[in-house]
Design an enzyme around this catalytic site. Structure first.
Site, PDB file in Angstrom:
ATOM      1  N   ASP A   1       6.131  31.563  23.672  1.00 22.58           N
ATOM      2  CA  ASP A   1       6.372  31.190  22.277  1.00 22.58           C
ATOM      3  C   ASP A   1       7.870  30.937  22.136  1.00 22.58           C
ATOM      4  O   ASP A   1       8.678  31.859  22.208  1.00 22.58           O
ATOM      5  CB  ASP A   1       5.921  32.323  21.356  1.00 22.58           C
ATOM      6  CG  ASP A   1       6.163  32.015  19.877  1.00 22.58           C
ATOM      7  OD1 ASP A   1       6.846  31.016  19.571  1.00 22.58           O
ATOM      8  OD2 ASP A   1       5.707  32.801  19.025  1.00 22.58           O
TER       9      ASP A   1
ATOM     10  N   TYR B   1       5.382  38.538  17.129  1.00 26.66           N
ATOM     11  CA  TYR B   1       5.110  38.130  15.754  1.00 26.66           C
ATOM     12  C   TYR B   1       3.787  38.757  15.304  1.00 26.66           C
ATOM     13  O   TYR B   1       2.828  38.841  16.083  1.00 26.66           O
ATOM     14  CB  TYR B   1       5.055  36.608  15.685  1.00 26.66           C
ATOM     15  CG  TYR B   1       4.474  36.064  14.410  1.00 26.66           C
ATOM     16  CD1 TYR B   1       5.020  36.399  13.169  1.00 26.66           C
ATOM     17  CD2 TYR B   1       3.375  35.219  14.433  1.00 26.66           C
ATOM     18  CE1 TYR B   1       4.479  35.899  12.001  1.00 26.66           C
ATOM     19  CE2 TYR B   1       2.832  34.711  13.270  1.00 26.66           C
ATOM     20  CZ  TYR B   1       3.387  35.066  12.051  1.00 26.66           C
ATOM     21  OH  TYR B   1       2.843  34.588  10.895  1.00 26.66           O
TER      22      TYR B   1
ATOM     23  N   LYS C   1       8.967  25.829  11.597  1.00 24.02           N
ATOM     24  CA  LYS C   1      10.312  26.406  11.619  1.00 24.02           C
ATOM     25  C   LYS C   1      11.349  25.327  11.953  1.00 24.02           C
ATOM     26  O   LYS C   1      11.469  24.348  11.239  1.00 24.02           O
ATOM     27  CB  LYS C   1      10.356  27.567  12.615  1.00 24.02           C
ATOM     28  CG  LYS C   1       9.155  28.521  12.565  1.00 24.02           C
ATOM     29  CD  LYS C   1       9.006  29.237  11.252  1.00 24.02           C
ATOM     30  CE  LYS C   1       8.020  30.398  11.331  1.00 24.02           C
ATOM     31  NZ  LYS C   1       6.618  30.048  11.611  1.00 24.02           N
TER      32      LYS C   1
ATOM     33  N   ARG D   1      -9.105  12.264  13.920  1.00 30.44           N
ATOM     34  CA  ARG D   1      -9.224  13.594  14.534  1.00 30.44           C
ATOM     35  C   ARG D   1      -8.963  13.526  16.036  1.00 30.44           C
ATOM     36  O   ARG D   1      -8.417  14.438  16.629  1.00 30.44           O
ATOM     37  CB  ARG D   1     -10.611  14.184  14.264  1.00 30.44           C
ATOM     38  CG  ARG D   1     -10.871  15.501  15.012  1.00 30.44           C
ATOM     39  CD  ARG D   1     -12.122  16.203  14.513  1.00 30.44           C
ATOM     40  NE  ARG D   1     -13.321  15.394  14.634  1.00 30.44           N
ATOM     41  CZ  ARG D   1     -14.035  15.228  15.760  1.00 30.44           C
ATOM     42  NH1 ARG D   1     -13.641  15.788  16.881  1.00 30.44           N
ATOM     43  NH2 ARG D   1     -15.130  14.493  15.760  1.00 30.44           N
TER      44      ARG D   1
END
Length: 904
Positions: A197, A122, A222, A70
Site C-alpha cells: 500500500d 489503516y 489521496k 464497465r
C-alpha cells in the site's frame, strides 16, 4: 524501467523533436511525466490538449476496442496508461476506491491461504483482513514488519500466498524495508505475492515495484488526485499473470472507475509533484516545531526517526503526513478542537491541511485491546499537511497548542523558544525547562537541578519460593522480595565526566569523558515514550567497541554492568543535557547467587538516571501546617506513585536485557514493587503474566549461598534434553510442581489460614518441590549438603534450591518457634562448611528513594550536599564517601538512619 536518478524514469514517451547523434535527449523527469498525459497509442482525432470524457455506457459496432464502459473506456485507458508510466509499471488499473483496489487484490486468495501483514495498518485494511479471516478461510498473521526477521517464522513455502506491507505505516509512520522483505519472501516462498500500500508516499516519492513488490496499490483519493473531490483506487504491477487475474475480477465485479472520475484523477495527477514538494517541505517545518517543543513526533524526516536510513534508501522524500503524542487523550482532543486552518477530518493527501485522532476516527474500527497490543496510542494526533502558507499553518497549530494548555509561554528567550511543553499530568516526565519554571514559581523554595545533588536509592533482591527452573517450561513461579538490598548513590562531578564505582565487583572503577562517548550511535527515547521491545544493538555495539577498554572487556561482570549503565545514560539523554556525575553501587545480598542482584542493580541504576534526567518526579511536597512545619506520615509504604514505579520497571527491564539477554521480567518486577507475585510465561496454555499475591505475610528465611557457580544455560538445556527423551516423566514432574505453586499461592493469600498452619503447609510444599527438582537433575551436592544440615536435629527445617540450581543459593523456611540459640548454631555450622548464610525476611518493600522532605526549605530534592572541590566543603563528608566506606554488615542500618525513605 531503471535510472541512476531515482526521480528520472525512462519511458517510451514521444519527445518534441527527433533525437540527433550530436545531442541525445535525456529521459524526462517525474514532474514532466506527470504533466504530460500523451498516449502514443491513443491519439485524439481533434487534437484535444485535455483528454475528453467519454461519458457513455456503451459503444456502437461489433469487434471494436470498446463495447461497454464497465469493461473498458477510452478515458480510463488514458488514465491507466498515465498511471503505469509514473509508477514504473507495465499494467495499471483504476477502480472505485482504495479499498476496492485492495478487495480486487485479495480476491485472488483462496481458502487455506496464509497472509502476512503489518501490525500498524489503516483501519479499513485491518477490517477487510478480519473479514477474510472469519469468513474466507484465510489465515492472517499480523507482525511487526519494521523488523524483517519477525516475518521469517510465518513464511510457509506451501501456504504463504500474500504479504501485505505499508511503508511508512499509517498512522505511526513506521518504516519497513520493502526491498529486504521482498528478497526474503522470494527466497523462501517464491509463489507468494508481495503487495504494498503506497498511499502515504504516492509514485512521486516511492515506487515499490522497483524494490521487489509484485503489486502496488494507492488510494487515489489521496495524493494522486489531491483535492478530495473524488473516490478512486489504483493498482499497478509488472506481472502479466497477475494483471490478467485482476483485470478479470474488475470486469466481473464492475468496480472500475467511472469516466468522469477518471477525468478528475487524470487532471489532479498532473500536479502531483509540485503539490507534494510544497506539502512535504511544510511537513518538515511542522515536525521540527513539535519536536523542539518536546512532543514525541513520528516523521521520517527527523534525524532520530527509527529506520530513517532504510526510508532514505527506498524513497525520494519524507511525505506530508506526521503524527505526535501529547501524553493525555483529553489534551489531544482539546488541541484538535482548537485548530482553525487544520480541518478535522479523516483521510489525507488533500491540498487543505487536516488534523485527526486516529483512535477515534480512521482507526476506530480496530478494537481498543488490539490498538493497545499494537502500540497505537489513544492520544495520538495525525497531521496531514496541505499547500497553505507554512507560516499560517505553524501559527494556527501553535495557537491551538497554547489554547489547549499543551504549551506555555516562557519568560524570555529567542523566537524559537517562545513556548515550552507543559506538564500533561501527575507522574509524567516533563522537560527541564518547564520543571525549572515550575520550581521557581513555587512558594519561595530554593532548588537546584537534580544532577547537582546526591541521590540515594535502593531495591531488594528476590527469592523464587516455588516453581523455579520449571518456570522455563511454563510452570507458574512464586517469587518474593528479600530484605537484602542493592543500594546506589549518585554524586555530581562537574568536570565533564561520568563514572561508576561497583564496590562489590572488586571495587571496580571506571570513568569516561562524556563528549567522547559514541553519541552518533544513539537513537534517544524521548521523554514520556517507551523503550522499544528490542535493544538498540547499534548502540550496544558502539559502547562495547568504542567506550570500553580491554581491561574492562576482560571482566565479564563489570563489562555488562558498564554497558547497561552507559546504554541507559545515553539513550535517556534529551534536550542536550548530559549530566556529569558518579554512580556508586553495592549490595547486602550476595552477587551472582541467584537472588536477583543484577535486577536490583538495574532498578537502582535506572531510578538514578531517571531522576537525574527529570524523567520521573517524586510526589509533591506536603503542605506546611499552621505551625510552619511539614508533617509526613510514617504510615503506609506506597509513597512512590505507581506510575513512577512502572516507569522504573520498564527501564530496569531494558538493563536486564543487556545483562541477561532474554529475562523473564520477574526479578526486576519484584525489585521494584516488592511483596510477592506469581509469574507464568506465555505460550504454555495457561494465562501468562505476573499477578501480585495480595495479603502476603512476611516470612523469615535463611538464605545460604553455596559459593558454587552455576551454568544456567547448561541446566536448562539438560532438562530440555531429558524432556525430549522422557516426555511423560518430565511432564509429570512439571505438572506436580505446577500443583505445588497453585497450592502455595492459595495458602499465602488466604487470610483465614493461621500462622502455624501456613508455616506447616509451606514447609511440606518446600520439601515436595525440592524433591521434584532433584529428579529433574538440577540440584547440586552443595545444595544437598545445605539441605541435609538444616534438616538434621535439632533444626528439622525445610530447605530447597532457588533459582536455576546447580549451585547458587538454598532457601530455608525459619518457623517462628525456632530459638535464637539454635538459629545461631545452625548459621555457625553452615559457615564452618564454607557456606555463607543470610538471615532475612521475605515479602518486604520494593524500590526505595531517600525522602526529599527532610529539610522543608527544599522542594523535591534530597538533603543538600556540597559539591566536590567547592570552597568550605571539606568539613562535610559526601554521602558517597561514607557509603563506600561502610562495612556491609552496617550498610542497611546506616541507610535507614539517614531519614525517611519513600518506598513502593
Amino acid at each position: 524501467m531503471t535510472s541512476t536518478n531515482p526521480k528520472v524514469l525512462i519511458q517510451d514517451l514521444p519527445t518534441p523533436e527527433p533525437e540527433t547523434p550530436c545531442r541525445p535527449r535525456q529521459p524526462y523527469r517525474f514532474s514532466t511525466l506527470c504533466a504530460t498525459v500523451e498516449n502514443p497509442s491513443q491519439k485524439d482525432q481533434y487534437g484535444s490538449s485535455s483528454v475528453p470524457i467519454y461519458q457513455t455506457a456503451t459503444f456502437k459496432g461489433v469487434g471494436g476496442q470498446y463495447d461497454y464502459t464497465r469493461s473498458g473506456n477510452p478515458t480510463r485507458s488514458h488514465l491507466e496508461h498515465h498511471l503505469a508510466k509514473i509508477s514504473s509499471a507495465a499494467h495499471a488499473f483504476a477502480v472505485s476506491s482504495g479499498m476496492a483496489a485492495l478487495d480486487t487484490i485479495l480476491r485472488m486468495l483462496k481458502p487455506g491461504d496464509e497472509v502476512i501483514a503489518g501490525d500498524d495498518l489503516y483501519g479499513g485494511t485491518n477490517r477487510i483482513l478480519a473479514y477474510l479471516k472469519t469468513h474466507g478461510g484465510v489465515t492472517v498473521h499480523h507482525v511487526d514488519t519494521t523488523k524483517p526477521d519477525t516475518l521469517l517464522p510465518y513464511i510457509n513455502p506451501e501456504k504463504t500466498a500474500m504479504v501485505l506491507l505499508e511503508s511508512p505505516t499509517n498512522p505511526l509512520l513506521k518504516i519497513v524495508d520493502l526491498a529486504r522483505i521482498a528478497a526474503d519472501i522470494k527466497e523462501r516462498a517464491p509463489n507468494a505475492v508481495i503487495v504494498v500500500d503506497n498511499t502515504m508516499m504516492s509514485p512521486y516519492l516511492q515506487r515499490p515495484l522497483e524494490h521487489g513488490a509484485d503489486i502496488v496499490y494507492d488510494s487515489a483519493t489521496k495524493y494522486l488526485s489531491g483535492h478530495h473531490d473524488l473516490m478512486a483506487g489504483v493498482i499497478t504491477c509488472n506481472r502479466d499473470d497477475l494483471a490478467k487475474q485482476m483485470g478479470f475480477i474488475i470486469n466481473a465485479a464492475g468496480n472500475a472507475l467511472t469516466p468522469f472520475d477518471c477525468f478528475l484523477l487524470l487532471r489532479g495527477s498532473k500536479t502531483l509533484a509540485i503539490r507534494m514538494d510544497r506539502q512535504q517541505a511544510t511537513s518538515m517545518l511542522v515536525a521540527q516545531m513539535l519536536d523542539r517543543l518536546g512532543f514525541k513526533v513520528h516523521y521520517p524526516g527527523l534525524a532520530e526517526h527509527p529506520n530513517r536510513d532504510v526510508h532514505e534508501r527506498i524513497a525520494d522524500g519524507y511525505g506530508a503526513v506526521l503524527s505526535f503524542t501529547t501524553g493525555d487523550k483529553a489534551l489531544s482532543e482539546r488541541i484538535v478542537g482548537a485548530t482553525r486552518l487544520w480541518g478535522i477530518s479523516v483521510s489525507f493527501g488533500c491540498v487543505n491541511s487536516l488534523i485527526s485522532m486516529p483512535c477515534v476516527m480512521s482507526h476506530a474500527s480496530i478494537d481498543p485491546a488490539t490498538r493497545a497490543a499494537r502500540g497505537l496510542p489513544e492520544d495520538l494526533i495525525r497531521l496531514c499537511v496541505g499547500i497553505e502558507d507554512p507560516a499560517d499553518l505553524l501559527d494556527d497549530l501553535e495557537r491551538a497548542l497554547l489554547e489547549a494548555g499543551a504549551i506555555t509561554l516562557t519568560a524570555g528567550g529567542d523566537s524559537h523558544q517562545r513556548y515550552v511543553r507543559t506538564i500533561p499530568s501527575e507522574g509524567t516526565a516533563i522537560s527541564r525547562a518547564v520543571q525549572k519554571l515550575a520550581f521557581n514559581e513555587s512558594a519561595g523554595y530554593a532548588t537546584e537541578r537534580n544532577e547537582d545533588r546526591e541521590w540515594f536509592v535502593s531495591a531488594p533482591g528476590k527469592v523464587i519460593l516455588f516453581g523455579e527452573h520449571a518456570v522455563v517450561h511454563g510452570v507458574t513461579a512464586v517469587a518474593a522480595s528479600v530484605d537484602l538490598r542493592c543500594y546506589g548513590v549518585t554524586t555530581p562531578r562537574h568536570d565533564g565526566k561520568v563514572s561508576v564505582h561497583f564496590i562489590d565487583i572488586d571495587s571496580f572503577r571506571q570513568e569516561w569523558e562524556v563528549d567522547d562517548l559514541p553519541w552518533d550511535a544513539v537513537t534517544p527515547v524521548r521523554v514520556g515514550d517507551f523503550h522499544p521491545d528490542s535493544l538498540d544493538h547499534k548502540l550496544v555495539d558502539a559502547i562495547t567497541t568504542r567506550a570500553l577498554s580491554p581491561e574492562v572487556l576482560a571482566k565479564p561482570s563489570a563489562r555488562q554492568a558498564c554497558i547497561a549503565f552507559l546504554y541507559m545514560y545515553m539513550i535517556m539523554a534529551h534536550g542536550g543535557n548530559r549530566p556529569s556525575f558518579n554512580f556508586s553501587a553495592r549490595a547486602t545480598l550476595p552477587v551472582g547467587a541467584g537472588l536477583g542482584s543484577s535486577a536490583s542493580f538495574s532498578v537502582c541504576a535506572a531510578t538514578a538516571l531517571l531522576l537525574l534526567y527529570s524523567r520521573i518526579q517524586l510526589p509533591a511536597q506536603p503542605a506546611p501546617t499552621t505551625d510552619g512545619h511539614v508533617h509526613v506520615s510514617h504510615e503506609g509504604r506506597r509513597a512512590i506513585p505507581p506510575a513512577l514505579a512502572e516507569e522504573v520497571n520498564r527501564w530496569a527491564f531494558v538493563s536486564e536485557k543487556i545483562l541477561h539477554g532474554n529475562p523473564s521480567g520477574v526479578d526486576n518486577s519484584v525489585a521494584v514493587f516488592g511483596g510477592a507475585l506469581s509469574y507464568t510465561r506465555p505460550g504454555f496454555g495457561r494465562k501468562a503474566g505476573m499477578i501480585p499475591i495480595q495479603g502476603f505475610k512476611s516470612l523469615k528465611f535463611l538464605l545460604t549461598d553455596s559459593r558454587v557457580p552455576r551454568n544456567t544455560k547448561q541446566l536448562v538445556a539438560g532438562v530440555a534434553a531429558l524432556k525430549e527423551q522422557e516426555p511423560e516423566f518430565v511432564n509429570g514432574l512439571l505438572g506436580a510442581i505446577q500443583h505445588i505453586s497453585d497450592e502455595a499461592q492459595r495458602a499465602l493469600a488466604d487470610p483465614q489460614l493461621s500462622r502455624q498452619t501456613l508455616l506447616s503447609a509451606l514447609s511440606a510444599l518446600i520439601d515436595e518441590n525440592h524433591g521434584h527438582l532433584v529428579k529433574l537433575g538440577v540440584s547440586h551436592s552443595s545444595l544437598e549438603a545445605i539441605r541435609s544440615k538444616t534438616a538434621s536435629p535439632p533444626y528439622s527445617l525445610s530447605t530447597k534450591l532457588t533459582g536455576a540450581g546447580g549451585g547458587g543459593c538454598a532457601v530455608t523456611l525459619v518457623p517462628d518457634d525456632l530459638s535464637e540459640s539454635n538459629l545461631r548454631k545452625l548459621m555457625t555450622a553452615l559457615s564452618m562448611d564454607s557456606f555463607v548464610p543470610y538471615l532475612t525476611s521475605v515479602g518486604g518493600s520494593g524500590l526505595g528513594i531517600l525522602s526529599p522532605y527532610n529539610q522543608p526549605q527544599l522542594l523535591a530534592t534530597p538533603p543538600e550536599t556540597p559539591r566536590e572541590g567547592e570552597a568550605g566543603a571539606g568539613a562535610v563528608e559526601l554521602l558517597r564517601d561514607t557509603f563506600a566506606g561502610k562495612a556491609t554488615a552496617d550498610l542497611s542500618a546506616w541507610a535507614d538512619s539517614l531519614g525517611r525513605w519513600l518506598f513502593v
